[in-house]
Enzyme design. Structure first.
Site, PDB file in Angstrom:
ATOM      1  N   SER A  59       0.868  -1.179   0.000  1.00  2.00           N
ATOM      2  CA  SER A  59       0.000   0.000   0.000  1.00  2.00           C
ATOM      3  C   SER A  59       0.905   1.229   0.000  1.00  2.00           C
ATOM      4  O   SER A  59       2.117   1.128   0.236  1.00  2.00           O
ATOM      5  CB  SER A  59      -0.865  -0.001   1.265  1.00  2.00           C
ATOM      6  OG  SER A  59      -0.017   0.138   2.398  1.00  2.00           O
ATOM      7  N   ASP A  96      -0.934  -1.466  -4.101  1.00  2.02           N
ATOM      8  CA  ASP A  96      -2.278  -1.818  -3.640  1.00  2.02           C
ATOM      9  C   ASP A  96      -3.073  -0.525  -3.382  1.00  2.02           C
ATOM     10  O   ASP A  96      -2.591   0.382  -2.697  1.00  2.02           O
ATOM     11  CB  ASP A  96      -2.121  -2.624  -2.339  1.00  2.02           C
ATOM     12  CG  ASP A  96      -3.403  -3.281  -1.894  1.00  2.02           C
ATOM     13  OD1 ASP A  96      -4.289  -3.501  -2.734  1.00  2.02           O
ATOM     14  OD2 ASP A  96      -3.504  -3.600  -0.679  1.00  2.02           O
ATOM     15  N   HIS A  97      -4.255  -0.429  -3.927  1.00  2.12           N
ATOM     16  CA  HIS A  97      -5.147   0.722  -3.705  1.00  2.12           C
ATOM     17  C   HIS A  97      -4.514   2.087  -3.979  1.00  2.12           C
ATOM     18  O   HIS A  97      -4.573   2.991  -3.119  1.00  2.12           O
ATOM     19  CB  HIS A  97      -5.716   0.701  -2.277  1.00  2.12           C
ATOM     20  CG  HIS A  97      -6.645  -0.438  -2.043  1.00  2.12           C
ATOM     21  ND1 HIS A  97      -7.914  -0.478  -2.555  1.00  2.12           N
ATOM     22  CD2 HIS A  97      -6.461  -1.606  -1.380  1.00  2.12           C
ATOM     23  CE1 HIS A  97      -8.482  -1.621  -2.217  1.00  2.12           C
ATOM     24  NE2 HIS A  97      -7.623  -2.328  -1.514  1.00  2.12           N
ATOM     25  N   ASP A 118      -7.485   2.884  -7.646  1.00  3.36           N
ATOM     26  CA  ASP A 118      -8.749   2.600  -6.976  1.00  3.36           C
ATOM     27  C   ASP A 118      -9.654   3.831  -6.993  1.00  3.36           C
ATOM     28  O   ASP A 118      -9.548   4.719  -6.150  1.00  3.36           O
ATOM     29  CB  ASP A 118      -8.474   2.153  -5.531  1.00  3.36           C
ATOM     30  CG  ASP A 118      -9.761   1.809  -4.791  1.00  3.36           C
ATOM     31  OD1 ASP A 118     -10.852   1.944  -5.389  1.00  3.36           O
ATOM     32  OD2 ASP A 118      -9.673   1.416  -3.620  1.00  3.36           O
ATOM     33  N   GLU A 148     -10.881  -0.909  -9.896  1.00  7.34           N
ATOM     34  CA  GLU A 148     -11.884  -1.445  -8.962  1.00  7.34           C
ATOM     35  C   GLU A 148     -13.233  -0.827  -9.233  1.00  7.34           C
ATOM     36  O   GLU A 148     -13.353   0.382  -9.442  1.00  7.34           O
ATOM     37  CB  GLU A 148     -11.483  -1.199  -7.498  1.00  7.34           C
ATOM     38  CG  GLU A 148     -12.566  -1.712  -6.542  1.00  7.34           C
ATOM     39  CD  GLU A 148     -12.133  -1.963  -5.107  1.00  7.34           C
ATOM     40  OE1 GLU A 148     -10.921  -1.927  -4.834  1.00  7.34           O
ATOM     41  OE2 GLU A 148     -13.016  -2.212  -4.275  1.00  7.34           O
ATOM     42  N   GLY A 193      -9.673  -6.348   6.245  1.00  7.67           N
ATOM     43  CA  GLY A 193      -9.473  -6.478   7.690  1.00  7.67           C
ATOM     44  C   GLY A 193      -9.855  -7.841   8.210  1.00  7.67           C
ATOM     45  O   GLY A 193     -10.326  -8.710   7.468  1.00  7.67           O
ATOM     46  N   HIS A 228     -10.352  -8.655  -3.311  1.00  9.21           N
ATOM     47  CA  HIS A 228      -9.699  -8.020  -2.159  1.00  9.21           C
ATOM     48  C   HIS A 228     -10.402  -8.506  -0.900  1.00  9.21           C
ATOM     49  O   HIS A 228     -11.460  -9.117  -0.955  1.00  9.21           O
ATOM     50  CB  HIS A 228      -9.854  -6.499  -2.251  1.00  9.21           C
ATOM     51  CG  HIS A 228      -8.915  -5.870  -3.216  1.00  9.21           C
ATOM     52  ND1 HIS A 228      -7.884  -5.068  -2.834  1.00  9.21           N
ATOM     53  CD2 HIS A 228      -8.849  -5.947  -4.571  1.00  9.21           C
ATOM     54  CE1 HIS A 228      -7.218  -4.664  -3.911  1.00  9.21           C
ATOM     55  NE2 HIS A 228      -7.796  -5.183  -4.982  1.00  9.21           N
ATOM     56  N   GLY A 229      -9.804  -8.187   0.246  1.00 12.61           N
ATOM     57  CA  GLY A 229     -10.479  -8.464   1.516  1.00 12.61           C
ATOM     58  C   GLY A 229     -10.836  -9.917   1.676  1.00 12.61           C
ATOM     59  O   GLY A 229     -11.932 -10.255   2.112  1.00 12.61           O
ATOM     60  N   SER A 231      -9.052 -12.469   3.388  1.00 16.09           N
ATOM     61  CA  SER A 231      -8.367 -13.259   4.419  1.00 16.09           C
ATOM     62  C   SER A 231      -9.353 -14.215   5.084  1.00 16.09           C
ATOM     63  O   SER A 231     -10.558 -14.002   5.061  1.00 16.09           O
ATOM     64  CB  SER A 231      -7.734 -12.338   5.464  1.00 16.09           C
ATOM     65  OG  SER A 231      -6.492 -11.870   4.988  1.00 16.09           O
TER      66      SER A 231
HETATM   67  P1  13P Z   1      -7.575  -8.678   3.881  1.00 18.73           P
HETATM   68  O1  13P Z   1      -7.591  -7.535   4.854  1.00 18.73           O
HETATM   69  O2  13P Z   1      -8.821  -9.493   3.937  1.00 18.73           O
HETATM   70  O3  13P Z   1      -6.365  -9.543   4.019  1.00 18.73           O
HETATM   71  O4  13P Z   1      -7.495  -8.019   2.430  1.00 18.73           O
HETATM   72  C1  13P Z   1      -6.310  -7.395   2.021  1.00 18.73           C
HETATM   73  C2  13P Z   1      -6.494  -6.713   0.732  1.00 18.73           C
HETATM   74  O5  13P Z   1      -7.462  -6.860   0.039  1.00 18.73           O
HETATM   75  C3  13P Z   1      -5.421  -5.818   0.303  1.00 18.73           C
HETATM   76  O6  13P Z   1      -5.777  -5.160  -0.870  1.00 18.73           O
HETATM   77  O1  G3H Z   2      -6.178  -2.828   1.668  1.00 19.07           O
HETATM   78  C1  G3H Z   2      -5.279  -2.359   2.326  1.00 19.07           C
HETATM   79  C2  G3H Z   2      -4.182  -3.173   2.787  1.00 19.07           C
HETATM   80  O2  G3H Z   2      -4.593  -4.142   3.711  1.00 19.07           O
HETATM   81  C3  G3H Z   2      -3.033  -2.342   3.299  1.00 19.07           C
HETATM   82  O3  G3H Z   2      -3.397  -1.555   4.372  1.00 19.07           O
HETATM   83  O4  G3H Z   2      -2.741   0.881   4.273  1.00 19.07           O
HETATM   84  O5  G3H Z   2      -2.693  -0.410   6.434  1.00 19.07           O
HETATM   85  O6  G3H Z   2      -0.989  -0.833   4.654  1.00 19.07           O
HETATM   86  P1  G3H Z   2      -2.414  -0.407   4.952  1.00 19.07           P
END
Ligand code: 13P
Ligand code: G3H
Length: 326
Positions: A59, A96-97, A118, A148, A193, A228-229, A231
Site C-alpha cells: 500500500s 495496492d489501492h 482505486d 476497482e 481487515g 480483495h479483503g 483473508s
Molecule cells: P484482507 O484484509 O482481507 O487480508 O485483504 C487485504 C487486501 O485486500 C489488500 O488489498
Molecule cells: O487494503 C489495504 C491493505 O490491507 C493495506 O493496508 O494501508 O494499512 O498498509 P495499509
C-alpha cells in the site's frame, strides 16, 4: 531528484502472463501485502517452497513505512533470494489501492511492475476517466493496471447511496471496454481487515455471491477478476493472540472453501493482508511470552517469519491452487 527506475531492471515481471495462466488453468495468483523485511523473506520462502508465482503487494502506507527509495532495492534482494533458494519464480511488485494518478506514476517510475488505481469511491464516469488515464501512462512502460468497481452503496455521489454493496455486473463490461484495464477488483461479499460483515451483532457472515461472479464472467469472458479483503482469519491465530495478552474480537473472514472455489473461476488474483497480520502477531506474542528474557529481535522475529512462511505455503498449496505452477 530521485533517479527513475523501471521494473525490467529489477528482475520483476508484470502480471499479464501470471494472470492469464491462472485464468487458463483455474487457480488464483496470491498477492501478499508486506511492510518489512521479515514479511518479504517469509513470502518469498513460502512461494519458492510451494513453487508459486507471487504478487508482492504494498500500500502507499507500506511504501512510506519501508521508504520509497529503499523499497525497490529490498525487492531486488527478494528476487535474488528466490533464485538462491533454488527456484526461479515469477515475481511482480504491485501497488495496492493507488489513490491518484500521481501516486501510480511515481510507483511506475520507481520499479513497480503493476499498479492498482482505486476509483471505486467515485461515480462511474469519474472512475473510468481516472483509470483510463493511468492505463494509458502505465502501458507505455509495459506496466499492468488493476481497477476497482464497487457496488453503488459504496459510492456517495450520483444519488446512488443506499443501493447494493455488490458490483453491478452490467457496469463491468463498460468499465473494461472504456478503460482498457488489465484486471478488475469487484465486490461479491469480501471486505478488508480481520473483522468482516456484521461484527458485534453475532450475525453469521454472508457467503460470497457466486451468482454475481458468474454474471460478471459471462459479460467479460476470460477477463481477470480480483478479490480483495479475502483473508480467512485462522481461529488458531486468534486463540493464540488472545491467550498471550492480545485482544481480537469478532474475527470472521471468508471461509477457505469459498476461496478455493473462487480460485477456480475467473478470479485469478486474491489479496492477503489480514491473515499475515494475524499470523505474525500470534507468533510474536507467543514468542515474547515464552521467552521473557529475549532481547535479540532475531529471537522473536525469526519464529514469526517462519510462521508466516508456513502460512503462505499452506495457502498456495491448499487454498489458491497456485503451488507447482512455475
Ligand atoms: P484482507 O484484509 O482481507 O487480508 O485483504 C487485504 C487486501 O485486500 C489488500 O488489498
Ligand atoms: O487494503 C489495504 C491493505 O490491507 C493495506 O493496508 O494501508 O494499512 O498498509 P495499509
Amino acid at each position: 531528484m530521485i533517479h527513475k527506475l523501471y521494473y525490467q531492471e529489477l528482475g520483476l515481471v508484470n502480471t499479464t502472463d501470471m494472470l492469464q495462466r491462472a485464468l487458463d488453468e483455474g487457480f488464483a495468483v496470491p498477492a501478499y501485502n508486506f511492510n518489512n523485511m521479515e514479511q518479504l523473506q517469509a513470502i518469498i520462502s513460502g512461494c519458492v517452497a510451494s513453487k508459486s508465482p507471487v504478487i508482492l503487494q504494498v500500500s502507499d502506507n507500506a511504501r512510506h513505512y519501508i521508504h520509497p527509495v529503499m523499497l525497490p532495492h529490498l525487492v531486488v534482494g527478494a528476487v535474488a533470494m528466490a533464485e538462491a533458494l533454488g527456484h526461479s519464480i515469477p515475481i511482480a511488485l504491485h501497488l495496492d489501492h493507488g489513490g491518484s494518478f500521481d501516486l501510480c506514476r511515481d510507483c511506475i517510475e520507481s520499479g513497480f511492475s503493476s499498479v492498482m488505481i482505486d476509483g471505486s469511491h467515485m461515480p462511474l464516469q469519474e472512475n473510468m476517466t481516472l483509470t483510463r488515464r493511468v492505463v494509458e501512462f502505465a502501458h507505455d512502460f509495459d506496466v499492468t493496471v488493476e481497477g476497482e468497481l464497487a457496488g453503488p452503496a459504496n459510492i456517495e455521489n450520483e444519488g446512488r447511496s443506499g443501493g447494493s454493496l455488490y458490483t453491478q455486473p452490467e457496469e463491468v463490461e463498460e468499465f473494461v471496454r472504456q478503460t482498457g484495464v488489465d484486471s478488475l477488483a469487484i465486490s461479491i461479499g469480501t471486505s478488508h481487515g480481520t473483522i468482516k460483515f456484521n461484527a458485534g451483532t453475532g450475525e453469521r457472515a454472508p457467503r460470497l455471491r457466486f451468482d454475481i461472479l458468474d454474471e460478471v464472467a459471462s459479460r467479460v469472458p476470460w477477463f481477470p477478476i480480483v478479490l480483495h479483503g479475502a483473508s480467512s482469519a485462522s481461529p488458531d491465530d486468534v486463540i493464540i493472540i488472545n491467550q498471550y495478552g492480545g485482544r481480537v474480537d469478532n474475527a470472521e473472514d471468508i471461509p477457505e472453501e469459498e476461496l478455493r472455489r473462487a480460485s477456480q473461476t475467473a478470479v485469478c488474483k486474491i489479496d492477503v493482508d489480514g491473515d499475515s497480520r494475524l499470523s505474525m502477531t500470534a507468533a510474536v506474542r507467543k514468542s515474547l511470552v515464552e521467552n521473557p528474557g529475549a532481547l535479540d529481535p532475531r529471537e522473536y522475529l525469526g519464529p514469526t517469519r517462519d510462521a508466516l512462511a508456513e502460512m503462505v505455503k499452506y495457502k498456495n498449496e491448499k487454498v489458491f491452487g497456485s503451488a507447482d505452477r512455475v
